[in-house]
Design an enzyme around this catalytic site. Structure first.
Site, PDB file in Angstrom:
ATOM      1  N   HIS A   1      10.323   2.855  -1.538  1.00  0.00           N
ATOM      2  CA  HIS A   1      10.579   3.124  -0.120  1.00  0.00           C
ATOM      3  C   HIS A   1      12.098   3.054   0.071  1.00  0.00           C
ATOM      4  O   HIS A   1      12.629   2.123   0.676  1.00  0.00           O
ATOM      5  CB  HIS A   1       9.845   2.098   0.753  1.00  0.00           C
ATOM      6  CG  HIS A   1       9.730   2.479   2.194  1.00  0.00           C
ATOM      7  ND1 HIS A   1      10.285   3.635   2.726  1.00  0.00           N
ATOM      8  CD2 HIS A   1       9.133   1.841   3.246  1.00  0.00           C
ATOM      9  CE1 HIS A   1      10.006   3.689   4.021  1.00  0.00           C
ATOM     10  NE2 HIS A   1       9.322   2.614   4.360  1.00  0.00           N
TER      11      HIS A   1
ATOM     12  N   ARG B   1      16.800   1.460  10.554  1.00  0.00           N
ATOM     13  CA  ARG B   1      16.171   2.615   9.885  1.00  0.00           C
ATOM     14  C   ARG B   1      16.760   3.921  10.438  1.00  0.00           C
ATOM     15  O   ARG B   1      16.957   4.885   9.703  1.00  0.00           O
ATOM     16  CB  ARG B   1      14.651   2.595  10.111  1.00  0.00           C
ATOM     17  CG  ARG B   1      13.892   1.496   9.361  1.00  0.00           C
ATOM     18  CD  ARG B   1      13.935   1.707   7.853  1.00  0.00           C
ATOM     19  NE  ARG B   1      13.553   3.058   7.493  1.00  0.00           N
ATOM     20  CZ  ARG B   1      12.297   3.486   7.329  1.00  0.00           C
ATOM     21  NH1 ARG B   1      11.304   2.644   7.434  1.00  0.00           N
ATOM     22  NH2 ARG B   1      12.030   4.748   7.005  1.00  0.00           N
TER      23      ARG B   1
ATOM     24  N   CYS C   1       9.793  -5.321   6.616  1.00  0.00           N
ATOM     25  CA  CYS C   1       9.953  -3.882   6.874  1.00  0.00           C
ATOM     26  C   CYS C   1       9.102  -3.426   8.048  1.00  0.00           C
ATOM     27  O   CYS C   1       9.379  -2.388   8.642  1.00  0.00           O
ATOM     28  CB  CYS C   1       9.606  -3.092   5.620  1.00  0.00           C
ATOM     29  SG  CYS C   1       7.917  -3.358   5.055  1.00  0.00           S
TER      30      CYS C   1
ATOM     31  N   ASP D   1       6.506  -8.467   3.042  1.00  0.00           N
ATOM     32  CA  ASP D   1       5.833  -7.225   3.439  1.00  0.00           C
ATOM     33  C   ASP D   1       4.331  -7.523   3.415  1.00  0.00           C
ATOM     34  O   ASP D   1       3.903  -8.586   2.924  1.00  0.00           O
ATOM     35  CB  ASP D   1       6.212  -6.104   2.439  1.00  0.00           C
ATOM     36  CG  ASP D   1       5.640  -4.738   2.811  1.00  0.00           C
ATOM     37  OD1 ASP D   1       5.168  -4.560   3.958  1.00  0.00           O
ATOM     38  OD2 ASP D   1       5.665  -3.833   1.940  1.00  0.00           O
TER      39      ASP D   1
ATOM     40  N   ARG E   1       6.479  11.561   3.026  1.00  0.00           N
ATOM     41  CA  ARG E   1       5.784  10.291   2.765  1.00  0.00           C
ATOM     42  C   ARG E   1       4.480  10.632   2.069  1.00  0.00           C
ATOM     43  O   ARG E   1       3.640  11.351   2.639  1.00  0.00           O
ATOM     44  CB  ARG E   1       5.512   9.536   4.071  1.00  0.00           C
ATOM     45  CG  ARG E   1       4.567   8.355   3.890  1.00  0.00           C
ATOM     46  CD  ARG E   1       4.493   7.448   5.096  1.00  0.00           C
ATOM     47  NE  ARG E   1       5.709   6.662   5.223  1.00  0.00           N
ATOM     48  CZ  ARG E   1       5.836   5.583   5.986  1.00  0.00           C
ATOM     49  NH1 ARG E   1       4.813   5.142   6.700  1.00  0.00           N
ATOM     50  NH2 ARG E   1       6.982   4.919   6.044  1.00  0.00           N
TER      51      ARG E   1
ATOM     52  N   GLN F   1      13.913   2.582   3.478  1.00  0.00           N
ATOM     53  CA  GLN F   1      13.768   1.206   3.958  1.00  0.00           C
ATOM     54  C   GLN F   1      14.846   0.316   3.343  1.00  0.00           C
ATOM     55  O   GLN F   1      15.454  -0.515   4.032  1.00  0.00           O
ATOM     56  CB  GLN F   1      12.372   0.688   3.603  1.00  0.00           C
ATOM     57  CG  GLN F   1      12.104  -0.727   4.085  1.00  0.00           C
ATOM     58  CD  GLN F   1      12.058  -0.823   5.604  1.00  0.00           C
ATOM     59  OE1 GLN F   1      11.341  -0.063   6.254  1.00  0.00           O
ATOM     60  NE2 GLN F   1      12.807  -1.746   6.175  1.00  0.00           N
TER      61      GLN F   1
HETATM   62  N1   CP Z   1       8.735   0.283   7.712  1.00  0.00           N
HETATM   63  C1   CP Z   1       8.117   1.473   7.824  1.00  0.00           C
HETATM   64  O1   CP Z   1       8.270   2.384   7.010  1.00  0.00           O
HETATM   65  O2   CP Z   1       7.319   1.573   8.922  1.00  0.00           O
HETATM   66  P1   CP Z   1       6.316   2.784   9.230  1.00  0.00           P
HETATM   67  O3   CP Z   1       5.244   2.740   8.183  1.00  0.00           O
HETATM   68  O4   CP Z   1       5.797   2.512  10.620  1.00  0.00           O
HETATM   69  O5   CP Z   1       7.083   4.069   9.160  1.00  0.00           O
HETATM   70  N1  NVA Z   2       4.223  -1.656   1.440  1.00  0.00           N
HETATM   71  C1  NVA Z   2       3.841  -1.054   2.703  1.00  0.00           C
HETATM   72  C2  NVA Z   2       5.051  -0.656   3.475  1.00  0.00           C
HETATM   73  C3  NVA Z   2       4.793  -0.059   4.815  1.00  0.00           C
HETATM   74  C4  NVA Z   2       6.040   0.390   5.514  1.00  0.00           C
HETATM   75  C5  NVA Z   2       2.935   0.125   2.447  1.00  0.00           C
HETATM   76  O1  NVA Z   2       3.188   0.883   1.497  1.00  0.00           O
HETATM   77  O2  NVA Z   2       1.970   0.296   3.166  1.00  0.00           O
END
Ligand code: CP
Ligand code: NVA
Length: 300
Positions: free
Chosen positions: A126, A287, A259, A219, A99, A129
């Site tokens: 993502h 997930r 999400c 989101d 990430r 997701q």
């Molecule tokens: N939806 C998602 O990726 O959640 P987190 O940021 O908690 O991993």
């Molecule tokens: N769009 C959000 C998603 C979090 C899971 C972010 O990037 O923070």
């Protein structure tokens, strides 16, 4: 094979991972212990709850060992170059799941590691997701022919969902304030991938986007790293809040997706997040199943 972009698997590969995700959910015992000895690195440059825990649990379920790494210790691109981190971790680990903020770090990782590289969220996509999103939609009705309204920011989650949805025959209507549309090249790629007459629409008319939709997806308005823009974004995005009135325009059997994490009272009200047709916690559970299916596929 890597999973840096949601399109990396191809449409057939995507469909088969989704099928596998449903199968591992129905019968987790069938894959239990099937990856004993596999070592999976899970690196986080940003916070995470769902991704970290669902991926760790998915690894444990199949007998693989998850190793969680944080930016504070690795110093990706700071303490050491991204390329060298990739070359070193590749000597120890069988899968590199990352990430990151900057998507180009993922492409640098995949260029310098033999092991499959998985995107656990970047500023661009993502994709893990999107697997869970499609799995959740498919639990409601067949994917092809569904219409989903993505309401809010044309962000990483939106990008992966649009691309994967189009490839599975899902029409996606993205709606948000001017200046926050998904990138034009991603929209064009989604249109090129679309099958079964799926349409990708980008509009600032929120009501037309949501009317009759099989699902309404939103989101956060400010993603991780954009916290300082939150107040200004709240002002611009408030007309796109998914509240009971807006959700009421969706199909009678339309579901709500997010999400998570949610900022309740901003992009969604409690009434919608906790609605009987909200599927946000199924989506979070998925997930884990979707990542397990992906891991099994990439390590065959
Ligand atoms: N939806 C998602 O990726 O959640 P987190 O940021 O908690 O991993
Ligand atoms: N769009 C959000 C998603 C979090 C899971 C972010 O990037 O923070």
């Amino acid at each position: 094979m890597d999973f840096v972009h949601v399109t990396d698997l191809g449409s057939d590969g995507l469909a088969s991972v989704l099928q596998r995700a449903a199968a591992v959910k129905a019968d987790p015992s069938a894959s239990a212990g099937s990856r004993t000895g596999l070592k999976v690195g899970l690196f986080f440059e940003k916070p995470s709850t769902r991704t970290r825990v669902s991926c760790e649990v998915a690894c444990i379920d199949v007998g693989a060992a998850p190793l969680v790494l944080k930016q504070e210790e690795v110093g990706l691109g700071k303490r050491e170059s991204v390329e060298d981190v990739a070359r070193v971790l590749d000597r120890y680990l069988d899968v590199l799941a990352f990430r990151v903020f900057d998507h180009s770090n993922l492409t640098a990782l995949e260029a310098n590691a033999e092991a499959p590289v998985i995107n656990l969220l970047s500023d661009l996509e993502h994709p893990c997701q999107a697997l869970a999103d499609l799995q959740t939609l498919a639990e409601n009705k067949p994917l092809s022919g569904q219409v989903v309204a993505f309401v809010g920011d044309g962000n990483n989650v939106c990008n992966s969902f649009m691309l994967a949805g189009a490839a599975m025959g899902v029409s996606v209507r993205v709606t948000g304030p001017a200046g926050f549309d998904p990138p034009a090249d991603v929209v064009a790629r989604a249109r090129a991938l679309a099958v079964d007459g799926a349409e990708i629409v980008v509009t600032d008319d929120v009501e037309s986007a949501v009317r009759g939709a099989d699902a309404v997806y939103t989101d956060v308005w400010a993603s991780m790293g954009q916290e300082e823009e939150a107040a200004e974004r709240r002002r611009l995005f408030m007309p796109y809040q998914v509240n009971e009135n807006l959700f009421g325009l969706a199909a009678d059997d339309g579901i709500f997706l997010h999400c998570l994490p949610a900022h309740r009272g901003d992009e969604v009200t409690d009434g919608v997040a906790d609605h009987e047709r909200s599927r946000i916690f199924d989506q979070a559970e998925n997930r884990m199943h979707a990542f397990k299916a992906l891991l099994l596929t990439l390590t065959e």
